[in-house]
Design a protein around this motif. Structure first.
Motif, mmCIF file in Angstrom:
data_model
loop_
_atom_site.group_PDB
_atom_site.id
_atom_site.type_symbol
_atom_site.label_atom_id
_atom_site.label_comp_id
_atom_site.label_asym_id
_atom_site.label_seq_id
_atom_site.Cartn_x
_atom_site.Cartn_y
_atom_site.Cartn_z
ATOM 1 N N ALA A 269 40.608 40.671 104.960
ATOM 2 C CA ALA A 269 41.946 40.234 104.556
ATOM 3 C C ALA A 269 42.579 39.308 105.593
ATOM 4 O O ALA A 269 43.400 38.470 105.258
ATOM 5 N N LEU A 270 42.198 39.452 106.858
ATOM 6 C CA LEU A 270 42.783 38.624 107.909
ATOM 7 C C LEU A 270 42.027 37.318 108.128
ATOM 8 O O LEU A 270 42.517 36.426 108.788
ATOM 9 N N MET A 271 40.829 37.219 107.604
ATOM 10 C CA MET A 271 40.021 36.014 107.805
ATOM 11 C C MET A 271 40.457 34.935 106.817
ATOM 12 O O MET A 271 40.777 35.218 105.669
ATOM 13 N N SER A 272 40.478 33.705 107.270
ATOM 14 C CA SER A 272 40.846 32.624 106.359
ATOM 15 C C SER A 272 39.638 32.250 105.511
ATOM 16 O O SER A 272 38.504 32.312 105.956
ATOM 17 N N ARG A 273 39.925 31.896 104.292
ATOM 18 C CA ARG A 273 38.865 31.505 103.366
ATOM 19 C C ARG A 273 39.039 30.034 103.024
ATOM 20 O O ARG A 273 40.128 29.489 103.099
ATOM 21 N N SER A 274 37.955 29.459 102.592
ATOM 22 C CA SER A 274 38.010 28.087 102.118
ATOM 23 C C SER A 274 37.757 28.111 100.613
ATOM 24 O O SER A 274 36.781 28.704 100.158
ATOM 25 N N TYR A 275 38.646 27.514 99.870
ATOM 26 C CA TYR A 275 38.511 27.493 98.423
ATOM 27 C C TYR A 275 38.114 26.094 97.972
ATOM 28 O O TYR A 275 38.609 25.101 98.498
ATOM 29 N N ARG B 254 41.539 25.187 93.577
ATOM 30 C CA ARG B 254 42.919 24.870 93.945
ATOM 31 C C ARG B 254 43.638 24.148 92.812
ATOM 32 O O ARG B 254 44.782 24.443 92.490
ATOM 33 N N ARG B 255 42.932 23.197 92.200
ATOM 34 C CA ARG B 255 43.521 22.430 91.098
ATOM 35 C C ARG B 255 43.884 23.345 89.929
ATOM 36 O O ARG B 255 44.953 23.234 89.343
ATOM 37 N N LYS B 256 42.990 24.287 89.608
ATOM 38 C CA LYS B 256 43.260 25.194 88.496
ATOM 39 C C LYS B 256 44.419 26.131 88.809
ATOM 40 O O LYS B 256 45.232 26.437 87.930
ATOM 41 N N VAL B 257 44.519 26.576 90.059
ATOM 42 C CA VAL B 257 45.642 27.422 90.464
ATOM 43 C C VAL B 257 46.945 26.643 90.300
ATOM 44 O O VAL B 257 47.924 27.155 89.737
ATOM 45 N N LEU B 258 46.967 25.397 90.761
ATOM 46 C CA LEU B 258 48.187 24.585 90.640
ATOM 47 C C LEU B 258 48.507 24.288 89.179
ATOM 48 O O LEU B 258 49.683 24.216 88.800
ATOM 49 N N ASP B 259 47.480 24.134 88.349
ATOM 50 C CA ASP B 259 47.711 23.925 86.914
ATOM 51 C C ASP B 259 48.398 25.145 86.297
ATOM 52 O O ASP B 259 49.286 25.005 85.459
ATOM 53 N N ALA C 82 49.116 34.515 92.158
ATOM 54 C CA ALA C 82 48.530 35.004 93.411
ATOM 55 C C ALA C 82 47.957 36.403 93.232
ATOM 56 O O ALA C 82 46.831 36.681 93.653
ATOM 57 N N GLN C 83 48.712 37.273 92.594
ATOM 58 C CA GLN C 83 48.238 38.641 92.387
ATOM 59 C C GLN C 83 47.039 38.661 91.447
ATOM 60 O O GLN C 83 46.061 39.369 91.685
ATOM 61 N N LEU C 84 47.091 37.874 90.403
ATOM 62 C CA LEU C 84 46.007 37.812 89.422
ATOM 63 C C LEU C 84 44.695 37.377 90.063
ATOM 64 O O LEU C 84 43.635 37.923 89.775
ATOM 65 N N LEU C 85 44.776 36.405 90.981
ATOM 66 C CA LEU C 85 43.568 35.837 91.589
ATOM 67 C C LEU C 85 43.236 36.439 92.953
ATOM 68 O O LEU C 85 42.227 36.082 93.552
ATOM 69 N N GLY C 86 44.109 37.289 93.454
ATOM 70 C CA GLY C 86 43.836 37.942 94.729
ATOM 71 C C GLY C 86 43.963 37.028 95.937
ATOM 72 O O GLY C 86 43.219 37.153 96.904
ATOM 73 N N TRP D 71 49.381 24.816 99.114
ATOM 74 C CA TRP D 71 48.613 23.892 98.274
ATOM 75 C C TRP D 71 49.536 23.016 97.438
ATOM 76 O O TRP D 71 49.294 21.822 97.274
ATOM 77 N N ARG D 72 50.611 23.612 96.908
ATOM 78 C CA ARG D 72 51.543 22.838 96.083
ATOM 79 C C ARG D 72 52.221 21.755 96.912
ATOM 80 O O ARG D 72 52.358 20.610 96.477
ATOM 81 N N ARG D 73 52.622 22.118 98.122
ATOM 82 C CA ARG D 73 53.264 21.124 99.006
ATOM 83 C C ARG D 73 52.290 20.011 99.372
ATOM 84 O O ARG D 73 52.652 18.825 99.345
ATOM 85 N N GLN D 74 51.049 20.360 99.712
ATOM 86 C CA GLN D 74 50.037 19.349 100.032
ATOM 87 C C GLN D 74 49.807 18.423 98.845
ATOM 88 O O GLN D 74 49.695 17.202 99.011
ATOM 89 N N HIS D 75 49.753 18.996 97.652
ATOM 90 C CA HIS D 75 49.534 18.194 96.445
ATOM 91 C C HIS D 75 50.698 17.225 96.226
ATOM 92 O O HIS D 75 50.485 16.051 95.926
ATOM 93 N N ARG D 76 51.913 17.720 96.412
ATOM 94 C CA ARG D 76 53.085 16.851 96.254
ATOM 95 C C ARG D 76 53.078 15.712 97.266
ATOM 96 O O ARG D 76 53.398 14.571 96.928
#
Length: 105
Positions: free
Chosen positions: A9-15, A20-25, A37-41, A50-55
């Motif tokens: 849980a503390l380790m960073s993951r790379s997606y 990322r695109r589907k999450v933002l969609d 977030a809860q649905l996808l864990g 991610w939303r800020r980076q996309h904007r």
């Protein structure tokens, strides 16, 4: 002395970008960030980042005439203000290091 491995849980993951695109969609379609977030864990903070980076990418592309991929009418005034602020901060940092770039014409 024993070194403990950090929990998963503390380790960073790379997606992957597609994920990322589907999450933002999902968020753009009207679902709440916390729900997705809860649905996808994943962390809701991750989705906000991610939303800020996309904007920012979208606004930078519109400001630099990136072409048909991203039109200026897709950007909100907030996107453009964020991009302008980021560019000004970068330019100030470069000037303070003596590496200022000349503005493009």
């Amino acid at each position: 002395m024993t070194i403990q491995q950090p929990s998963e849980a503390l380790m960073s993951r790379s997606y992957p970008p597609e994920f990322r695109r589907k999450v933002l969609d999902l968020v753009t379609s009207g679902r709440k960030v916390a729900e997705v977030a809860q649905l996808l864990g994943i962390s809701d903070k991750t989705i906000y980042v991610w939303r800020r980076q996309h904007r920012l990418r979208r606004a930078e592309a519109a400001l630099s005439d990136a072409g048909p991929a991203l039109a200026a009418d897709e950007c909100t005034p907030r996107d453009i203000a964020d991009t302008t602020r980021v560019k000004a901060t970068r330019a100030a940092a470069l000037r303070s290091r003596g590496k200022a770039r000349r503005p493009r014409k």
